[in-house]
Design a protein around this motif. Sequence first.
Motif, mmCIF file in Angstrom:
data_model
loop_
_atom_site.group_PDB
_atom_site.id
_atom_site.type_symbol
_atom_site.label_atom_id
_atom_site.label_comp_id
_atom_site.label_asym_id
_atom_site.label_seq_id
_atom_site.Cartn_x
_atom_site.Cartn_y
_atom_site.Cartn_z
ATOM 1 N N PHE A 44 -2.622 -1.742 -16.463
ATOM 2 C CA PHE A 44 -1.036 -2.161 -16.192
ATOM 3 C C PHE A 44 -0.287 -2.658 -17.460
ATOM 4 O O PHE A 44 0.954 -2.094 -17.508
ATOM 5 C CB PHE A 44 -1.302 -3.099 -15.130
ATOM 6 N N ARG A 45 -0.716 -3.301 -18.119
ATOM 7 C CA ARG A 45 0.028 -3.843 -19.146
ATOM 8 C C ARG A 45 0.241 -2.421 -20.354
ATOM 9 O O ARG A 45 1.325 -2.492 -20.995
ATOM 10 C CB ARG A 45 -0.750 -4.874 -20.098
ATOM 11 N N CYS A 47 0.396 0.549 -19.559
ATOM 12 C CA CYS A 47 1.334 1.221 -19.001
ATOM 13 C C CYS A 47 2.505 0.626 -19.099
ATOM 14 O O CYS A 47 3.813 1.425 -19.358
ATOM 15 C CB CYS A 47 1.122 1.682 -17.255
ATOM 16 N N ARG A 48 2.936 -0.569 -18.993
ATOM 17 C CA ARG A 48 4.357 -1.089 -19.133
ATOM 18 C C ARG A 48 4.678 -1.112 -20.576
ATOM 19 O O ARG A 48 5.792 -0.781 -20.947
ATOM 20 C CB ARG A 48 4.102 -2.556 -18.572
ATOM 21 N N ASP A 49 3.682 -1.552 -21.537
ATOM 22 C CA ASP A 49 4.027 -1.518 -23.017
ATOM 23 C C ASP A 49 4.456 -0.288 -23.639
ATOM 24 O O ASP A 49 5.312 -0.067 -24.065
ATOM 25 C CB ASP A 49 2.897 -2.180 -23.645
ATOM 26 N N LYS A 51 5.291 2.265 -21.638
ATOM 27 C CA LYS A 51 6.397 2.845 -20.682
ATOM 28 C C LYS A 51 5.938 4.276 -20.069
ATOM 29 O O LYS A 51 6.686 5.196 -20.162
ATOM 30 C CB LYS A 51 7.684 3.128 -21.229
ATOM 31 N N ARG A 57 3.131 7.445 -10.032
ATOM 32 C CA ARG A 57 3.357 6.115 -9.850
ATOM 33 C C ARG A 57 4.014 5.697 -8.583
ATOM 34 O O ARG A 57 3.811 4.731 -7.719
ATOM 35 C CB ARG A 57 3.976 5.465 -11.023
ATOM 36 N N TRP A 62 3.179 1.318 -7.210
ATOM 37 C CA TRP A 62 2.522 0.822 -8.242
ATOM 38 C C TRP A 62 3.149 -0.500 -8.611
ATOM 39 O O TRP A 62 2.306 -1.538 -8.864
ATOM 40 C CB TRP A 62 3.055 1.901 -9.554
ATOM 41 N N ASP A 63 4.389 -0.932 -8.386
ATOM 42 C CA ASP A 63 4.990 -2.230 -8.538
ATOM 43 C C ASP A 63 4.153 -3.291 -7.763
ATOM 44 O O ASP A 63 3.651 -4.282 -8.149
ATOM 45 C CB ASP A 63 6.210 -2.292 -8.497
ATOM 46 N N GLU A 66 0.565 -3.565 -8.806
ATOM 47 C CA GLU A 66 0.638 -4.374 -10.146
ATOM 48 C C GLU A 66 0.526 -5.807 -10.049
ATOM 49 O O GLU A 66 -0.055 -6.575 -10.522
ATOM 50 C CB GLU A 66 1.437 -4.009 -11.161
#
Length: 94
Positions: A44-45, A47-49, A51, A57, A62-63, A66
């Motif tokens: 998850f990190r 994917c966030r880092d 982008k 998703r 997804w949100d 997560e």
Amino acid sequence: MEDRQDPARNVYWAVIQVAAACIHYRDQNLVGAQGMNNKAKEKFRRCRDQKIITDLRPRLNWDELESLSFAIPETESKLEDFKKIFEFRFTDYK
């Protein structure tokens, strides 16, 4: 998933690891559930880092997934901490 260089693999990987954590929860294996959820948090990190956005998703909520994963403590968690993520269901989509 076949292209090892495709960062979208992390989306699938996170979902698979959350599912594995849920199996461990169902089997009352706290160590396994905690370990798999912590690995999912890494994805998850990432994917966030990075982008990482995929068509998948939005279909996965997804949100919410997560958020449920990160609500579980990385250490000293209890089996009951996994109840909400175990009960999580993906929204039906067409």
